[in-house]
Design a protein around this motif. Structure first.
Motif, PDB file in Angstrom:
ATOM      1  N   THR A 102       0.809  -1.216   0.000  1.00  0.00           N
ATOM      2  CA  THR A 102       0.000   0.000   0.000  1.00  0.00           C
ATOM      3  C   THR A 102       0.846   1.271   0.000  1.00  0.00           C
ATOM      4  OG1 THR A 102      -0.203  -0.123   2.414  1.00  0.00           O
ATOM      5  CG2 THR A 102      -1.961  -1.134   1.096  1.00  0.00           C
ATOM      6  N   SER A 103       2.142   1.137   0.224  1.00  0.00           N
ATOM      7  CA  SER A 103       3.049   2.285   0.143  1.00  0.00           C
ATOM      8  C   SER A 103       3.528   2.430  -1.300  1.00  0.00           C
ATOM      9  CB  SER A 103       4.251   2.052   1.063  1.00  0.00           C
ATOM     10  OG  SER A 103       4.944   0.879   0.675  1.00  0.00           O
ATOM     11  N   PRO A 104       4.182   3.541  -1.625  1.00  0.00           N
ATOM     12  CA  PRO A 104       4.772   3.638  -2.966  1.00  0.00           C
ATOM     13  C   PRO A 104       5.750   2.487  -3.196  1.00  0.00           C
ATOM     14  CG  PRO A 104       4.804   5.780  -1.891  1.00  0.00           C
ATOM     15  CD  PRO A 104       4.366   4.781  -0.858  1.00  0.00           C
ATOM     16  N   MET A 105       5.699   1.881  -4.379  1.00  0.00           N
ATOM     17  CA  MET A 105       6.557   0.749  -4.695  1.00  0.00           C
ATOM     18  C   MET A 105       8.011   1.228  -4.838  1.00  0.00           C
ATOM     19  SD  MET A 105       6.745  -2.547  -5.301  1.00  0.00           S
ATOM     20  CE  MET A 105       5.057  -3.030  -5.532  1.00  0.00           C
ATOM     21  N   PRO A 106       8.955   0.554  -4.163  1.00  0.00           N
ATOM     22  CA  PRO A 106      10.362   0.899  -4.359  1.00  0.00           C
ATOM     23  C   PRO A 106      10.751   0.777  -5.833  1.00  0.00           C
ATOM     24  CG  PRO A 106      10.115  -0.504  -2.446  1.00  0.00           C
ATOM     25  CD  PRO A 106       8.782  -0.475  -3.149  1.00  0.00           C
ATOM     26  N   SER A 107      11.704   1.555  -6.262  1.00  0.00           N
ATOM     27  CA  SER A 107      12.049   1.628  -7.684  1.00  0.00           C
ATOM     28  C   SER A 107      12.447   0.282  -8.287  1.00  0.00           C
ATOM     29  CB  SER A 107      13.156   2.655  -7.910  1.00  0.00           C
ATOM     30  OG  SER A 107      14.327   2.293  -7.197  1.00  0.00           O
ATOM     31  N   GLN A 108      13.066  -0.589  -7.503  1.00  0.00           N
ATOM     32  CA  GLN A 108      13.468  -1.902  -8.020  1.00  0.00           C
ATOM     33  C   GLN A 108      12.510  -3.016  -7.602  1.00  0.00           C
ATOM     34  OE1 GLN A 108      17.579  -2.670  -7.085  1.00  0.00           O
ATOM     35  NE2 GLN A 108      18.236  -0.682  -7.844  1.00  0.00           N
ATOM     36  N   GLY A 109      11.412  -2.655  -6.932  1.00  0.00           N
ATOM     37  CA  GLY A 109      10.436  -3.651  -6.502  1.00  0.00           C
ATOM     38  C   GLY A 109      10.748  -4.203  -5.126  1.00  0.00           C
ATOM     39  N   VAL A 110      10.084  -5.307  -4.803  1.00  0.00           N
ATOM     40  CA  VAL A 110      10.213  -5.936  -3.483  1.00  0.00           C
ATOM     41  C   VAL A 110      10.400  -7.440  -3.630  1.00  0.00           C
ATOM     42  CG1 VAL A 110       8.813  -4.193  -2.297  1.00  0.00           C
ATOM     43  CG2 VAL A 110       7.711  -6.234  -3.236  1.00  0.00           C
ATOM     44  N   THR A 111      10.859  -8.044  -2.552  1.00  0.00           N
ATOM     45  CA  THR A 111      10.867  -9.497  -2.422  1.00  0.00           C
ATOM     46  C   THR A 111       9.856  -9.849  -1.342  1.00  0.00           C
ATOM     47  OG1 THR A 111      13.192  -9.644  -3.041  1.00  0.00           O
ATOM     48  CG2 THR A 111      12.257 -11.539  -1.880  1.00  0.00           C
ATOM     49  N   ASP A 148       8.460 -12.891   0.977  1.00  0.00           N
ATOM     50  CA  ASP A 148       8.712 -14.236   1.507  1.00  0.00           C
ATOM     51  C   ASP A 148       7.511 -14.650   2.344  1.00  0.00           C
ATOM     52  OD1 ASP A 148      11.420 -14.705   0.572  1.00  0.00           O
ATOM     53  OD2 ASP A 148      12.022 -13.141   1.983  1.00  0.00           O
ATOM     54  N   VAL A 149       6.909 -15.783   1.992  1.00  0.00           N
ATOM     55  CA  VAL A 149       5.756 -16.304   2.728  1.00  0.00           C
ATOM     56  C   VAL A 149       6.150 -17.670   3.283  1.00  0.00           C
ATOM     57  CG1 VAL A 149       3.359 -17.067   2.576  1.00  0.00           C
ATOM     58  CG2 VAL A 149       4.135 -15.101   1.222  1.00  0.00           C
ATOM     59  N   LYS A 150       5.962 -17.837   4.588  1.00  0.00           N
ATOM     60  CA  LYS A 150       6.266 -19.117   5.240  1.00  0.00           C
ATOM     61  C   LYS A 150       5.108 -19.483   6.152  1.00  0.00           C
ATOM     62  CE  LYS A 150      11.193 -18.502   5.045  1.00  0.00           C
ATOM     63  NZ  LYS A 150      12.465 -18.477   5.701  1.00  0.00           N
ATOM     64  N   ALA A 151       4.793 -20.766   6.205  1.00  0.00           N
ATOM     65  CA  ALA A 151       3.751 -21.255   7.102  1.00  0.00           C
ATOM     66  C   ALA A 151       4.310 -22.440   7.887  1.00  0.00           C
ATOM     67  CB  ALA A 151       2.513 -21.676   6.315  1.00  0.00           C
ATOM     68  N   ALA A 152       3.996 -22.453   9.185  1.00  0.00           N
ATOM     69  CA  ALA A 152       4.481 -23.505  10.074  1.00  0.00           C
ATOM     70  C   ALA A 152       3.481 -23.697  11.199  1.00  0.00           C
ATOM     71  CB  ALA A 152       5.839 -23.116  10.666  1.00  0.00           C
ATOM     72  N   PRO A 153       3.458 -24.884  11.814  1.00  0.00           N
ATOM     73  CA  PRO A 153       2.623 -25.055  13.002  1.00  0.00           C
ATOM     74  C   PRO A 153       3.027 -24.043  14.072  1.00  0.00           C
ATOM     75  CG  PRO A 153       3.367 -27.180  12.196  1.00  0.00           C
ATOM     76  CD  PRO A 153       4.128 -26.133  11.427  1.00  0.00           C
ATOM     77  N   PHE A 202       5.287 -24.825   4.306  1.00  0.00           N
ATOM     78  CA  PHE A 202       5.100 -24.046   3.078  1.00  0.00           C
ATOM     79  C   PHE A 202       6.076 -22.880   3.094  1.00  0.00           C
ATOM     80  CE2 PHE A 202       3.407 -20.474   0.697  1.00  0.00           C
ATOM     81  CZ  PHE A 202       3.059 -21.056  -0.507  1.00  0.00           C
ATOM     82  N   SER A 203       6.729 -22.662   1.950  1.00  0.00           N
ATOM     83  CA  SER A 203       7.641 -21.534   1.814  1.00  0.00           C
ATOM     84  C   SER A 203       7.684 -21.117   0.349  1.00  0.00           C
ATOM     85  CB  SER A 203       9.040 -21.932   2.298  1.00  0.00           C
ATOM     86  OG  SER A 203       9.920 -20.837   2.184  1.00  0.00           O
ATOM     87  N   GLU A 204       7.496 -19.816   0.108  1.00  0.00           N
ATOM     88  CA  GLU A 204       7.600 -19.290  -1.250  1.00  0.00           C
ATOM     89  C   GLU A 204       8.196 -17.892  -1.190  1.00  0.00           C
ATOM     90  OE1 GLU A 204       4.886 -18.189  -5.179  1.00  0.00           O
ATOM     91  OE2 GLU A 204       4.056 -19.538  -3.668  1.00  0.00           O
ATOM     92  N   SER A 205       9.135 -17.618  -2.082  1.00  0.00           N
ATOM     93  CA  SER A 205       9.746 -16.306  -2.193  1.00  0.00           C
ATOM     94  C   SER A 205       9.532 -15.817  -3.615  1.00  0.00           C
ATOM     95  CB  SER A 205      11.236 -16.382  -1.865  1.00  0.00           C
ATOM     96  OG  SER A 205      11.808 -15.098  -1.905  1.00  0.00           O
ATOM     97  N   ARG A 206       9.133 -14.542  -3.733  1.00  0.00           N
ATOM     98  CA  ARG A 206       8.803 -14.018  -5.050  1.00  0.00           C
ATOM     99  C   ARG A 206       9.220 -12.552  -5.145  1.00  0.00           C
ATOM    100  NH1 ARG A 206       2.486 -14.189  -6.114  1.00  0.00           N
ATOM    101  NH2 ARG A 206       2.911 -16.390  -5.818  1.00  0.00           N
ATOM    102  N   SER A 207       9.762 -12.175  -6.294  1.00  0.00           N
ATOM    103  CA  SER A 207      10.032 -10.772  -6.599  1.00  0.00           C
ATOM    104  C   SER A 207       8.781 -10.172  -7.203  1.00  0.00           C
ATOM    105  CB  SER A 207      11.178 -10.643  -7.595  1.00  0.00           C
ATOM    106  OG  SER A 207      12.369 -11.081  -7.010  1.00  0.00           O
ATOM    107  N   SER A 208       8.533  -8.892  -6.901  1.00  0.00           N
ATOM    108  CA  SER A 208       7.325  -8.264  -7.424  1.00  0.00           C
ATOM    109  C   SER A 208       7.522  -6.769  -7.609  1.00  0.00           C
ATOM    110  CB  SER A 208       6.150  -8.503  -6.472  1.00  0.00           C
ATOM    111  OG  SER A 208       4.996  -7.864  -6.954  1.00  0.00           O
ATOM    112  N   THR A 209       6.813  -6.236  -8.592  1.00  0.00           N
ATOM    113  CA  THR A 209       6.729  -4.791  -8.790  1.00  0.00           C
ATOM    114  C   THR A 209       5.256  -4.361  -8.858  1.00  0.00           C
ATOM    115  OG1 THR A 209       6.888  -5.092 -11.182  1.00  0.00           O
ATOM    116  CG2 THR A 209       8.939  -4.606 -10.006  1.00  0.00           C
ATOM    117  N   THR A 210       4.347  -5.260  -8.461  1.00  0.00           N
ATOM    118  CA  THR A 210       2.916  -4.950  -8.481  1.00  0.00           C
ATOM    119  C   THR A 210       2.378  -4.828  -7.055  1.00  0.00           C
ATOM    120  OG1 THR A 210       2.297  -7.284  -8.576  1.00  0.00           O
ATOM    121  CG2 THR A 210       2.567  -6.145 -10.674  1.00  0.00           C
TER     122      THR A 210
END
Length: 137
Positions: free
Chosen positions: A63-72, A74-79, A87-95
């Motif tokens: 919801t903040s202004p997107m950094p010029s090079q985007g963000v990474t 990281d989503v993790k789920a554990a008991p 569950f673990s997933e890492s993704r680069s994004s500019t959206t």
């Protein structure tokens, strides 16, 4: 007249240096980056009721202004209380909106999903949020 000419030249040089220095920090790439602001769906710091699904959707919204090079993201789920993630997933994004699907959730166990968003432009600009959920057998 020569003495006055040198004074004028000195003032002009100082003015150019001052203008160059003061203008360099205003949005021309040398400025500071806004702190990341992120919302989750399900909401951060919530405890979701148990449901009989095998997949759990998650939306991470920048919801903040997107950094010029985007963000990474990281989503993790554990008991809850465990460091062993299922569950673990890492993704680069500019959206702004990023959809994830959490899989592998064990039944009858309260789980914690942790989301960490880090700017690619400024590594110290990071935010971590989490929520709890569970799967009915």
């Amino acid at each position: 007249m020569k003495k006055g000419g040198f004074q004028v030249l000195f003032i002009i040089v100082v003015a150019i240096i001052f203008c160059t220095w003061s203008c360099s920090d205003k949005g021309g790439g040398g400025g500071s980056e806004a702190n990341l602001a992120v919302t989750l769906n399900p909401p951060a710091n919530s405890t979701q009721p148990a449901i009989p699904q095998t997949t759990f959707p998650l939306t991470v919204s920048i919801t903040s202004p997107m950094p010029s090079q985007g963000v990474t993201i990281d989503v993790k789920a554990a008991p809850d209380g465990s460091t062993a993630t299922f569950f673990s997933e890492s993704r680069s994004s500019t959206t702004a909106d990023n959809n994830f699907t959490i899989t592998g959730t064990p039944a009858s166990v309260v789980c914690v999903t942790t989301v960490t968003v880090t700017s690619k432009t400024k590594a110290t600009n990071t935010i971590t949020l989490s929520y709890r959920y569970s799967r009915k057998p």
